[in-house]
Enzyme design. Structure first.
Site, PDB file in Angstrom:
ATOM      1  N   GLU A  59      -0.603  -1.280  -6.147  1.00 36.14           N
ATOM      2  CA  GLU A  59      -1.784  -0.556  -6.601  1.00 36.14           C
ATOM      3  C   GLU A  59      -1.547   0.017  -8.000  1.00 36.14           C
ATOM      4  O   GLU A  59      -0.476   0.554  -8.282  1.00 36.14           O
ATOM      5  CB  GLU A  59      -2.096   0.603  -5.641  1.00 36.14           C
ATOM      6  CG  GLU A  59      -2.378   0.168  -4.222  1.00 36.14           C
ATOM      7  CD  GLU A  59      -2.466   1.365  -3.285  1.00 36.14           C
ATOM      8  OE1 GLU A  59      -3.583   1.792  -2.970  1.00 36.14           O
ATOM      9  OE2 GLU A  59      -1.396   1.866  -2.889  1.00 36.14           O
ATOM     10  N   ASP A  64       0.867  -1.184   0.000  1.00 30.80           N
ATOM     11  CA  ASP A  64       0.000   0.000   0.000  1.00 30.80           C
ATOM     12  C   ASP A  64       0.900   1.228   0.000  1.00 30.80           C
ATOM     13  O   ASP A  64       1.725   1.408   0.899  1.00 30.80           O
ATOM     14  CB  ASP A  64      -0.907  -0.002   1.234  1.00 30.80           C
ATOM     15  CG  ASP A  64      -1.824   1.216   1.260  1.00 30.80           C
ATOM     16  OD1 ASP A  64      -2.598   1.393   0.305  1.00 30.80           O
ATOM     17  OD2 ASP A  64      -1.760   1.989   2.241  1.00 30.80           O
ATOM     18  N   ASP A 124      -3.419   0.976   6.912  1.00 30.16           N
ATOM     19  CA  ASP A 124      -2.564   0.741   5.747  1.00 30.16           C
ATOM     20  C   ASP A 124      -2.221  -0.736   5.584  1.00 30.16           C
ATOM     21  O   ASP A 124      -2.155  -1.242   4.456  1.00 30.16           O
ATOM     22  CB  ASP A 124      -1.283   1.569   5.870  1.00 30.16           C
ATOM     23  CG  ASP A 124      -1.559   3.060   5.828  1.00 30.16           C
ATOM     24  OD1 ASP A 124      -2.481   3.466   5.097  1.00 30.16           O
ATOM     25  OD2 ASP A 124      -0.866   3.817   6.527  1.00 30.16           O
TER      26      ASP A 124
END
Length: 366
Positions: free
Chosen positions: A271, A187, A352
């Site tokens: 991501e 993340d 997170d």
């Protein structure tokens, strides 16, 4: 597996070599612009452009017309034509915009020389702290590591601070790293640069913010200097060196993190961030550009390709609001920026880390 790998070294040319480098950069730029103009004119007149071979066949006549082109490395002029042809190929494949004319005002000036064999020896050779380059001869350089593989070409660059570097593109063989049978999700953040699903956290050093005051002070002094004067040029170099210091520190940090992750995990889930769109947020644009998420992703991807690992990009939508235990999604799950508590099952975690676990699960599911 054979790959192309670049080795970058600091060059220390003497005054005569600096003059020749400047001439070679100028001639390479002239050839690129000349044939770009000719390409555009031909396309407007006939609807068709020029090929590399067509441009190359005209280069010989051009060198007779402008005899000063014969003073520099001939490979650098051919490389300019290849770069122009490659730019048009990528343009027609919709990979980039149409080629633009090169300017002597560009911050970084460079030229590339291809390596041809003469008597079975490459034109670029290394002996101790000296490197032999076409036309330049033997140039002192900072020999910080051994070059392994067959040298394909060399790119000589002059930075805004007046430093010289050479990048050697080498064909070399790499061995896949041993399997760790580990998968991890990442993340990306602003407070912390990267948070891994195994709980590992990499802080955000904020290199630009660290030197922002020093940079602003140097830029204010530069703004008061008369442009083009000797003092203006000295201050311009000081500003450029601060920018270089920031860029080098950031790249070194990203290199170390990406290498660590690649060595310890077989599957890396990240991501699929649309950074260009995120930069439109005026409040966060500065912080987002500082962390260099795109550069970090590129490093992970090419290192994974080298060493037999896998990088999977997933849609980050709702990963920060979804419970990793029960799968319930709600805005209320994200109690604060740092804490996560599922309103359905009561699961609590660092926000997170919970998001990175969801990223990992999405990648494995796909």
């Amino acid at each position: 597996m054979f790959i192309n790998k670049a080795y970058k070294f600091r060059l220390y040319p003497n005054q005569e070599q600096e003059v020749l480098i400047a001439k070679t950069i100028g001639c390479s730029r002239f050839v690129f612009n000349r044939f770009l103009s000719l390409w555009n004119e031909t396309y407007q007149a006939t609807g068709k452009g020029l090929s590399y071979s067509a441009c190359s066949s005209q280069l010989t006549q051009l060198k007779k017309e402008f005899t000063w082109l014969q003073e520099v490395d001939s490979h650098s002029l051919q490389s300019s034509l290849k770069h122009l042809a490659d730019s048009f190929d990528r343009f027609f494949q919709k990979q980039n915009e149409a080629p633009r004319f090169k300017s002597k005002k560009n911050k970084v000036q460079s030229y590339t020389t291809n390596i041809e064999k003469k008597n079975q020896l490459p034109e670029v050779s290394i002996a101790g702290n000296r490197m032999k380059l076409p036309k330049l001869g033997w140039v002192r350089f900072a020999n910080s590591r051994e070059v392994q593989g067959r040298i394909l070409n060399a790119t000589v660059r002059r930075t805004p601070s007046g430093k010289y570097f050479v990048s050697l593109l080498v064909e070399t063989e790499v061995q896949a790293l041993s399997k760790t049978h580990s998968s991890v999700g990442i993340d990306m953040g602003l407070k912390n640069f990267a948070i891994l699903s195994n709980g590992e956290v990499f802080t955000n050093p904020k290199w630009f913010r660290t030197l922002e005051e020093k940079l602003a002070h140097a830029q204010r002094i530069l703004s008061r200097r008369k442009q083009g004067s000797s003092n203006w040029n000295k201050q311009r170099i000081k500003v450029a060196r601060i920018h270089e210091q920031i860029a080098h520190a950031r790249k070194d940090y990203l290199d170390k993190i990406s290498t660590h992750i690649i060595k310890n995990h077989d599957v890396i889930a990240i991501e699929d961030l649309q950074v260009a769109n995120m930069l439109k947020n005026g409040n966060l644009a500065k912080a987002i550009s500082e962390v260099s998420w795109s550069q970090f992703r590129k490093m992970l991807e090419y290192k994974a390709k080298w060493y037999g690992k896998q990088v999977i990009a997933v849609n980050p939508h709702c990963t920060s609001q979804t419970c990793n235990v029960c799968g319930h999604t709600a805005k209320e799950n994200r109690k604060t920026q740092a804490s996560f508590k599922c309103v359905s099952c009561g699961h609590e975690d660092n926000a997170d880390i919970n998001a990175s676990k969801n990223i990992k699960d999405l990648a494995i599911a796909n």
